[in-house]
Design a protein around this motif. Structure first.
Motif, PDB file in Angstrom:
ATOM      1  N   ALA A 115     -51.506 -62.906  29.263  1.00  0.00           N
ATOM      2  CA  ALA A 115     -50.361 -63.338  28.461  1.00  0.00           C
ATOM      3  C   ALA A 115     -50.042 -64.805  28.744  1.00  0.00           C
ATOM      4  O   ALA A 115     -49.688 -65.560  27.828  1.00  0.00           O
ATOM      5  CB  ALA A 115     -49.145 -62.472  28.769  1.00  0.00           C
ATOM      6  N   SER A 119     -50.762 -67.659  25.868  1.00  0.00           N
ATOM      7  CA  SER A 119     -49.593 -68.443  25.482  1.00  0.00           C
ATOM      8  C   SER A 119     -49.858 -69.929  25.643  1.00  0.00           C
ATOM      9  O   SER A 119     -49.475 -70.742  24.791  1.00  0.00           O
ATOM     10  CB  SER A 119     -48.386 -68.026  26.316  1.00  0.00           C
ATOM     11  OG  SER A 119     -48.050 -66.669  26.076  1.00  0.00           O
ATOM     12  N   LEU A 131     -49.261 -64.083  18.030  1.00  0.00           N
ATOM     13  CA  LEU A 131     -49.477 -63.806  19.450  1.00  0.00           C
ATOM     14  C   LEU A 131     -48.847 -62.463  19.809  1.00  0.00           C
ATOM     15  O   LEU A 131     -47.698 -62.179  19.451  1.00  0.00           O
ATOM     16  CB  LEU A 131     -48.823 -64.924  20.267  1.00  0.00           C
ATOM     17  CG  LEU A 131     -49.122 -65.076  21.742  1.00  0.00           C
ATOM     18  CD1 LEU A 131     -50.603 -65.302  21.993  1.00  0.00           C
ATOM     19  CD2 LEU A 131     -48.310 -66.243  22.317  1.00  0.00           C
ATOM     20  N   LEU A 133     -48.339 -59.995  23.310  1.00  0.00           N
ATOM     21  CA  LEU A 133     -48.430 -59.966  24.768  1.00  0.00           C
ATOM     22  C   LEU A 133     -48.065 -58.568  25.245  1.00  0.00           C
ATOM     23  O   LEU A 133     -46.949 -58.092  25.010  1.00  0.00           O
ATOM     24  CB  LEU A 133     -47.495 -61.012  25.378  1.00  0.00           C
ATOM     25  CG  LEU A 133     -47.614 -62.429  24.790  1.00  0.00           C
ATOM     26  CD1 LEU A 133     -46.619 -63.361  25.449  1.00  0.00           C
ATOM     27  CD2 LEU A 133     -49.041 -62.965  24.930  1.00  0.00           C
ATOM     28  N   LEU A 138     -45.577 -62.982  33.290  1.00  0.00           N
ATOM     29  CA  LEU A 138     -45.164 -64.339  32.930  1.00  0.00           C
ATOM     30  C   LEU A 138     -44.301 -64.872  34.063  1.00  0.00           C
ATOM     31  O   LEU A 138     -43.183 -64.392  34.278  1.00  0.00           O
ATOM     32  CB  LEU A 138     -44.384 -64.316  31.610  1.00  0.00           C
ATOM     33  CG  LEU A 138     -45.204 -63.886  30.381  1.00  0.00           C
ATOM     34  CD1 LEU A 138     -44.304 -63.357  29.275  1.00  0.00           C
ATOM     35  CD2 LEU A 138     -46.051 -65.051  29.872  1.00  0.00           C
ATOM     36  N   SER A 224     -45.554 -70.468  33.367  1.00  0.00           N
ATOM     37  CA  SER A 224     -45.691 -69.956  31.998  1.00  0.00           C
ATOM     38  C   SER A 224     -44.358 -69.910  31.263  1.00  0.00           C
ATOM     39  O   SER A 224     -44.335 -69.993  30.023  1.00  0.00           O
ATOM     40  CB  SER A 224     -46.321 -68.563  32.017  1.00  0.00           C
ATOM     41  OG  SER A 224     -45.522 -67.657  32.752  1.00  0.00           O
ATOM     42  N   ALA A 228     -42.806 -71.447  26.726  1.00  0.00           N
ATOM     43  CA  ALA A 228     -42.173 -70.760  25.599  1.00  0.00           C
ATOM     44  C   ALA A 228     -41.599 -71.702  24.543  1.00  0.00           C
ATOM     45  O   ALA A 228     -41.824 -71.485  23.341  1.00  0.00           O
ATOM     46  CB  ALA A 228     -41.106 -69.801  26.114  1.00  0.00           C
ATOM     47  N   ILE A 231     -44.062 -72.818  21.831  1.00  0.00           N
ATOM     48  CA  ILE A 231     -44.795 -71.828  21.045  1.00  0.00           C
ATOM     49  C   ILE A 231     -44.015 -71.500  19.777  1.00  0.00           C
ATOM     50  O   ILE A 231     -42.907 -70.949  19.837  1.00  0.00           O
ATOM     51  CB  ILE A 231     -45.054 -70.555  21.868  1.00  0.00           C
ATOM     52  CG1 ILE A 231     -45.960 -70.897  23.061  1.00  0.00           C
ATOM     53  CG2 ILE A 231     -45.679 -69.457  21.006  1.00  0.00           C
ATOM     54  CD1 ILE A 231     -46.138 -69.772  24.037  1.00  0.00           C
ATOM     55  N   THR A 235     -44.408 -64.210  17.828  1.00  0.00           N
ATOM     56  CA  THR A 235     -44.830 -63.580  19.086  1.00  0.00           C
ATOM     57  C   THR A 235     -44.104 -62.266  19.289  1.00  0.00           C
ATOM     58  O   THR A 235     -42.893 -62.175  19.115  1.00  0.00           O
ATOM     59  CB  THR A 235     -44.524 -64.516  20.275  1.00  0.00           C
ATOM     60  OG1 THR A 235     -45.203 -65.766  20.082  1.00  0.00           O
ATOM     61  CG2 THR A 235     -44.964 -63.897  21.587  1.00  0.00           C
ATOM     62  N   LEU A 256     -38.721 -68.787  23.441  1.00  0.00           N
ATOM     63  CA  LEU A 256     -39.684 -68.996  22.367  1.00  0.00           C
ATOM     64  C   LEU A 256     -39.069 -69.748  21.199  1.00  0.00           C
ATOM     65  O   LEU A 256     -37.939 -69.483  20.799  1.00  0.00           O
ATOM     66  CB  LEU A 256     -40.236 -67.660  21.877  1.00  0.00           C
ATOM     67  CG  LEU A 256     -41.247 -66.976  22.812  1.00  0.00           C
ATOM     68  CD1 LEU A 256     -41.466 -65.532  22.395  1.00  0.00           C
ATOM     69  CD2 LEU A 256     -42.576 -67.745  22.824  1.00  0.00           C
ATOM     70  N   LYS A 260     -39.782 -64.038  16.953  1.00  0.00           N
ATOM     71  CA  LYS A 260     -40.094 -63.323  18.194  1.00  0.00           C
ATOM     72  C   LYS A 260     -39.505 -61.933  18.181  1.00  0.00           C
ATOM     73  O   LYS A 260     -38.507 -61.655  17.512  1.00  0.00           O
ATOM     74  CB  LYS A 260     -39.551 -64.109  19.390  1.00  0.00           C
ATOM     75  CG  LYS A 260     -38.043 -64.378  19.324  1.00  0.00           C
ATOM     76  CD  LYS A 260     -37.605 -65.363  20.396  1.00  0.00           C
ATOM     77  CE  LYS A 260     -36.115 -65.682  20.278  1.00  0.00           C
ATOM     78  NZ  LYS A 260     -35.693 -66.680  21.288  1.00  0.00           N
TER      79      LYS A 260
END
Length: 294
Positions: A115, A119, A131, A133, A138, A224, A228, A231, A235, A256, A260
């Motif tokens: 993930a 990402s 995407l 996950l 994360l 990670s 966000a 992106i 997702t 994000l 989402k």
């Protein structure tokens, strides 16, 4: 009926080996790149999700990263976020150029540690338009400290990694510890995990159950959560409060920048690798997400 082809493609000079699962369809299908947990090989969980996606109408590619499984590259079995992100980008390129794939409709599915890598690639690769996950691991510095013995525990692992890397540069020798062990405290996962130790589950011959000590630094310093806001691709995260670091999934989801969804279900982390109903639930959620966004 779904078919599976063994395929190869290049990533910075290394020949990577994968499985391309294709649906029974006359027209090129949307393509999904699939990858699994840290140190994993394609046979452990990526193949399973790729096949499920093909059953649902997608062309899905699982593959071994550089230095893992059937793929080429040295040194072997070294977890490197940088290299894995590069490999994912090259996997997207391969998938985009395959005649059975609609190269304008590409997505990515990452299980657990993948993930983070999926990402990171999606943040910079506009070809990845969607995407998913699954049971995502994360982390950032705070979550690493919480899971690896506090600031001192993290610092000790990074120091060991630097020493192991210096030894590798000087001698070419890679220092390994077990990936999973309930008896060796040096193990990356110092616990008995049936999925990894059971040959009927993830303890497959292609997976050597070892972790390169020099990989700790790259793993522990990878942020990670900070990805966000970069992106914008739609997702979906499929997770459980009883799976690994759900706080990371929540914080990532909150940050994000694009459309989402965070879908909660039941199960421990390892259930999402090969157990029912978790695998079917996650595959269905991912396929529905890809149908709506690709």
């Amino acid at each position: 009926m779904t078919s599976r082809q063994k395929v190869t493609f290049s990533s910075e000079g290394a020949t990577l080996t994968g499985h391309l699962f294709l649906p029974d369809a006359a027209a090129p299908a949307p393509g999904i790149v699939v990858a699994g947990t840290w140190t994993s090989v394609k046979e452990q969980m990526a193949d399973r999700y790729a096949e499920r996606l093909a059953d649902r109408g997608y062309a899905a590619l699982s593959f071994d990263f550089t230095g893992f499984g059937e793929s080429g590259g040295e040194p072997r079995d070294v977890e490197s976020p940088e290299l894995k992100i590069r490999d994912i980008r090259d996997a997207v390129t391969f998938l985009a150029g395959h005649p059975g794939v609609d190269g304008t409709r590409l997505g990515a599915l990452g299980v657990c540690a993948a993930a983070m890598y999926m990402s990171a690639n999606a943040a910079d690769d506009p070809r990845v338009r969607s995407l998913a996950l699954v049971a995502p691991w994360l982390h950032d510095a705070r979550l690493c400290a919480e899971n690896y013995g506090g600031d001192d525990g993290v610092a000790n692992k990074i120091s060991a990694a630097e020493k192991a890397h210096a030894r590798y540069r000087e001698t070419g020798e890679v220092e390994y510890v077990p990936m999973v062990s309930g008896t060796d405290p040096r193990a990356a996962l110092p616990m008995d995990v049936d999925f990894y130790l059971n040959p009927d589950r993830g303890g497959v011959p292609a997976w050597p159950n070892r972790f390169a000590v020099m990989a700790w630094k790259g793993w522990l310093t990878f942020d990670s959560i900070a990805l966000a806001p970069r992106i914008t691709a739609p997702t979906v995260l499929v997770h459980s409060e009883d799976a690994a670091i759900p706080d990371g999934a929540r914080r990532f989801h909150d940050g994000l920048a694009g459309p989402k969804d965070l879908v909660w279900t039941d199960g421990v982390q390892f259930d999402f690798y090969d157990q029912e109903p978790q695998v079917t639930f996650a595959a269905d959620a991912a396929a529905a997400h890809f149908t709506a966004t690709l």
